[in-house]
Write a protein that holds these residues in place. Structure first.
Motif, PDB file in Angstrom:
ATOM      1  N   SER A 288      44.948 -20.839 -27.444  1.00 49.70           N
ATOM      2  CA  SER A 288      45.169 -20.855 -28.898  1.00 49.70           C
ATOM      3  C   SER A 288      44.280 -19.865 -29.637  1.00 49.70           C
ATOM      4  O   SER A 288      44.150 -19.938 -30.861  1.00 49.70           O
ATOM      5  N   LEU A 289      43.655 -18.945 -28.917  1.00 44.13           N
ATOM      6  CA  LEU A 289      42.767 -17.993 -29.596  1.00 44.13           C
ATOM      7  C   LEU A 289      43.546 -17.148 -30.603  1.00 44.13           C
ATOM      8  O   LEU A 289      44.581 -16.576 -30.282  1.00 44.13           O
ATOM      9  N   ASP A 290      43.016 -17.072 -31.795  1.00 46.26           N
ATOM     10  CA  ASP A 290      43.639 -16.374 -32.918  1.00 46.26           C
ATOM     11  C   ASP A 290      43.544 -14.861 -32.713  1.00 46.26           C
ATOM     12  O   ASP A 290      42.466 -14.326 -32.451  1.00 46.26           O
ATOM     13  N   ASP A 291      44.663 -14.162 -32.843  1.00 43.69           N
ATOM     14  CA  ASP A 291      44.637 -12.712 -32.623  1.00 43.69           C
ATOM     15  C   ASP A 291      44.150 -11.934 -33.842  1.00 43.69           C
ATOM     16  O   ASP A 291      44.228 -10.709 -33.880  1.00 43.69           O
ATOM     17  N   GLN A 292      43.617 -12.661 -34.853  1.00 42.87           N
ATOM     18  CA  GLN A 292      43.038 -11.997 -36.025  1.00 42.87           C
ATOM     19  C   GLN A 292      41.511 -11.972 -35.996  1.00 42.87           C
ATOM     20  O   GLN A 292      40.880 -11.299 -36.813  1.00 42.87           O
ATOM     21  N   MET A 293      40.905 -12.708 -35.080  1.00 44.73           N
ATOM     22  CA  MET A 293      39.445 -12.806 -35.065  1.00 44.73           C
ATOM     23  C   MET A 293      38.820 -11.529 -34.512  1.00 44.73           C
ATOM     24  O   MET A 293      39.278 -11.006 -33.494  1.00 44.73           O
ATOM     25  N   GLN A 294      37.772 -11.084 -35.169  1.00 40.22           N
ATOM     26  CA  GLN A 294      37.045  -9.907 -34.692  1.00 40.22           C
ATOM     27  C   GLN A 294      35.859 -10.351 -33.850  1.00 40.22           C
ATOM     28  O   GLN A 294      34.899 -10.922 -34.357  1.00 40.22           O
ATOM     29  N   LEU A 295      35.948 -10.086 -32.567  1.00 41.47           N
ATOM     30  CA  LEU A 295      34.852 -10.405 -31.658  1.00 41.47           C
ATOM     31  C   LEU A 295      33.960  -9.176 -31.488  1.00 41.47           C
ATOM     32  O   LEU A 295      34.294  -8.089 -31.958  1.00 41.47           O
ATOM     33  N   ALA A 296      32.836  -9.356 -30.834  1.00 43.41           N
ATOM     34  CA  ALA A 296      31.839  -8.280 -30.751  1.00 43.41           C
ATOM     35  C   ALA A 296      32.407  -6.993 -30.166  1.00 43.41           C
ATOM     36  O   ALA A 296      32.112  -5.903 -30.644  1.00 43.41           O
ATOM     37  N   GLU A 297      33.272  -7.111 -29.134  1.00 46.80           N
ATOM     38  CA  GLU A 297      33.755  -5.902 -28.466  1.00 46.80           C
ATOM     39  C   GLU A 297      35.241  -5.640 -28.656  1.00 46.80           C
ATOM     40  O   GLU A 297      35.727  -4.577 -28.258  1.00 46.80           O
ATOM     41  N   ALA A 298      35.972  -6.596 -29.221  1.00 47.80           N
ATOM     42  CA  ALA A 298      37.427  -6.433 -29.319  1.00 47.80           C
ATOM     43  C   ALA A 298      38.001  -7.441 -30.296  1.00 47.80           C
ATOM     44  O   ALA A 298      37.329  -8.398 -30.691  1.00 47.80           O
ATOM     45  N   THR A 299      39.260  -7.219 -30.673  1.00 47.56           N
ATOM     46  CA  THR A 299      39.986  -8.231 -31.444  1.00 47.56           C
ATOM     47  C   THR A 299      40.411  -9.339 -30.487  1.00 47.56           C
ATOM     48  O   THR A 299      40.840  -9.075 -29.360  1.00 47.56           O
ATOM     49  N   SER A 300      40.283 -10.568 -30.955  1.00 49.20           N
ATOM     50  CA  SER A 300      40.615 -11.705 -30.102  1.00 49.20           C
ATOM     51  C   SER A 300      42.084 -11.708 -29.724  1.00 49.20           C
ATOM     52  O   SER A 300      42.932 -11.156 -30.435  1.00 49.20           O
ATOM     53  N   GLN A 301      42.406 -12.314 -28.600  1.00 46.95           N
ATOM     54  CA  GLN A 301      43.794 -12.518 -28.194  1.00 46.95           C
ATOM     55  C   GLN A 301      43.855 -13.689 -27.233  1.00 46.95           C
ATOM     56  O   GLN A 301      42.842 -14.118 -26.669  1.00 46.95           O
ATOM     57  N   LYS A 302      45.053 -14.192 -27.057  1.00 49.12           N
ATOM     58  CA  LYS A 302      45.282 -15.295 -26.134  1.00 49.12           C
ATOM     59  C   LYS A 302      44.753 -14.930 -24.746  1.00 49.12           C
ATOM     60  O   LYS A 302      44.901 -13.789 -24.309  1.00 49.12           O
ATOM     61  N   TYR A 303      44.136 -15.913 -24.082  1.00 53.72           N
ATOM     62  CA  TYR A 303      43.620 -15.764 -22.716  1.00 53.72           C
ATOM     63  C   TYR A 303      42.439 -14.798 -22.602  1.00 53.72           C
ATOM     64  O   TYR A 303      42.148 -14.311 -21.512  1.00 53.72           O
ATOM     65  N   LEU A 304      41.737 -14.551 -23.686  1.00 54.81           N
ATOM     66  CA  LEU A 304      40.630 -13.592 -23.601  1.00 54.81           C
ATOM     67  C   LEU A 304      39.368 -14.212 -22.993  1.00 54.81           C
ATOM     68  O   LEU A 304      38.451 -13.492 -22.595  1.00 54.81           O
ATOM     69  N   GLY A 305      39.323 -15.546 -22.924  1.00 48.45           N
ATOM     70  CA  GLY A 305      38.170 -16.204 -22.317  1.00 48.45           C
ATOM     71  C   GLY A 305      38.573 -17.526 -21.697  1.00 48.45           C
ATOM     72  O   GLY A 305      39.640 -18.059 -21.976  1.00 48.45           O
ATOM     73  N   VAL A 306      37.696 -18.034 -20.833  1.00 48.64           N
ATOM     74  CA  VAL A 306      37.928 -19.331 -20.196  1.00 48.64           C
ATOM     75  C   VAL A 306      36.667 -20.184 -20.323  1.00 48.64           C
ATOM     76  O   VAL A 306      35.553 -19.710 -20.100  1.00 48.64           O
ATOM     77  N   CYS A 307      36.861 -21.448 -20.737  1.00 47.52           N
ATOM     78  CA  CYS A 307      35.754 -22.391 -20.890  1.00 47.52           C
ATOM     79  C   CYS A 307      35.707 -23.347 -19.702  1.00 47.52           C
ATOM     80  O   CYS A 307      36.754 -23.762 -19.193  1.00 47.52           O
ATOM     81  N   PHE A 308      34.495 -23.697 -19.308  1.00 43.12           N
ATOM     82  CA  PHE A 308      34.280 -24.717 -18.280  1.00 43.12           C
ATOM     83  C   PHE A 308      33.404 -25.796 -18.903  1.00 43.12           C
ATOM     84  O   PHE A 308      32.180 -25.740 -18.829  1.00 43.12           O
ATOM     85  N   GLU A 309      34.063 -26.752 -19.555  1.00 40.96           N
ATOM     86  CA  GLU A 309      33.376 -27.767 -20.355  1.00 40.96           C
ATOM     87  C   GLU A 309      33.068 -28.980 -19.487  1.00 40.96           C
ATOM     88  O   GLU A 309      33.844 -29.930 -19.412  1.00 40.96           O
ATOM     89  N   THR A 310      31.911 -28.928 -18.815  1.00 39.51           N
ATOM     90  CA  THR A 310      31.503 -30.029 -17.944  1.00 39.51           C
ATOM     91  C   THR A 310      31.141 -31.243 -18.795  1.00 39.51           C
ATOM     92  O   THR A 310      30.366 -31.128 -19.743  1.00 39.51           O
TER      93      THR A 310
END
Length: 344
Positions: A288-310
């Protein structure tokens, strides 16, 4: 080894832990947010492997919970309420009709008290917070301490401690989004993940556990021998589709292996292992990552990161047979998750 401290926006502090191999981890006192994790690839290039905002003001709202400490309860609580000892506790509905990640004023919004420390073998931060009885709708005065430690083996440890004067639900995690390609070169679809789990928690259309715990065998949820995350992005399996064509599910650990999860990124050669005494984790692939968010190195997009929430499972508040989130009065909550970064 050293710790650098900088002022942020005139109201927060960012602490950067640096080890002797030049790995560094940056953390805000606001929300305990991990803003950057810089680690080498197989060629020695040091790059960031954690999603963070370009503009630090965006952490104020932070709808995707980038890098944040989550509490009192990580995950979704069905119907924004739970019963404890015959009493019903209503919570804020901040995710449709359900309660997510401790509510809009959860631990991700707190300015934590931070004490840096360093010695010959590691550098770190001790974060503390007192959560008052009734805060967020939860019972009990809860004292929380989270210790971030970085050593020269490129291990980042998160050690969670808490006590409460009343029995209360509590399960803490960190919501860092990892991308081992470095500086967000690609999505995580080619990340190869191994998880020591033969059961996951089935979700309904609102991403609430149904109470069922299907076997992973024969599905895109079978990571026991490792598989690409992208296998589940375009699969027709209903549980992938429910999560927005990806994963947002709790995996129950078998505890057969030394590490509960291992992540490999083929192009950079980076490897990250996850070792924890938590009973399971939510793996969330940024569907559900918003493709309008400005991240440090790139514009956000779906599947740009993965969380491991233990964490334990909030499903335990409504169903039998799930890893329990209840912390009894006077009991000590002690959980640790260690992320180890290497190359191959």
């Amino acid at each position: 080894m050293m710790i650098e401290t900088t002022e942020v926006l005139g109201k927060w502090k960012e602490f950067t832990l640096i080890n002797d191999t030049k790995m560094s981890v940056s953390v805000l006192n606001y929300g305990g947010i991990i803003t950057k994790i810089n680690v080498p690839d197989r060629d020695g290039n040091i790059e960031n492997v954690a999603l963070g905002f370009k503009d630090y003001r965006d952490y104020e709202a932070n709808p995707p919970f980038l890098g944040a400490l989550i509490g009192r309860v990580a995950g979704r609580i069905q119907g924004s309420s739970f019963e404890l000892n015959g009493e019903s506790y209503p919570l804020e509905a901040n995710d449709g009709e359900n309660h997510l990640h401790g509510g809009s004023k959860g631990f991700h919004q707190v300015i934590w008290d931070v004490t840096p420390f360093q010695n010959d073998v590691n550098v770190g931060l001790t974060l503390t917070h007192k959560s008052a009885d009734g805060e967020g709708g939860y019972p009990g005065n809860v004292e929380v301490k989270v210790t971030y430690t970085l050593n020269n083996e490129n291990q980042l440890s998160l050690f969670y401690e808490a006590t409460s004067d009343q029995t209360t639900p509590l399960t803490l995690t960190n919501h860092c989004y990892f991308n081992l390609s470095g500086d967000l070169k690609t999505t995580v679809q080619d990340h190869h993940v191994t998880i020591d789990s033969q059961q996951f928690v089935e979700l309904d259309e609102e991403l609430i556990p149904t109470g069922a715990k299907p076997q992973v065998e024969g599905t895109t949820f079978d990571f026991r021998l490792g598989r690409r995350l992208g296998d589940g992005f375009n699969d027709e399996y209903q549980q992938n589709k429910i999560a927005g064509n990806g994963y947002d599910h709790y995996f129950i650990f078998d505890d057969n292996k030394e590490q509960q999860a291992v992540v490999r990124e083929p192009n950079s050669g980076r490897v990250m292992s996850v070792k924890t005494n938590q009973p399971g984790m939510v793996m969330y692939t940024g569907n559900s990552l918003d493709d309008q968010m400005q991240l440090a190195e790139a514009t956000s997009q779906k599947y740009l990161g993965v969380c491991f929430e233990t964490q334990a499972s909030p499903a335990s508040l409504h169903h039998e047979g799930f890893p329990d989130v209840r912390l009894n009065a006077g009991e000590k909550y002690e959980k640790e998750t260690v992320f180890t970064f290497g190359i191959e």
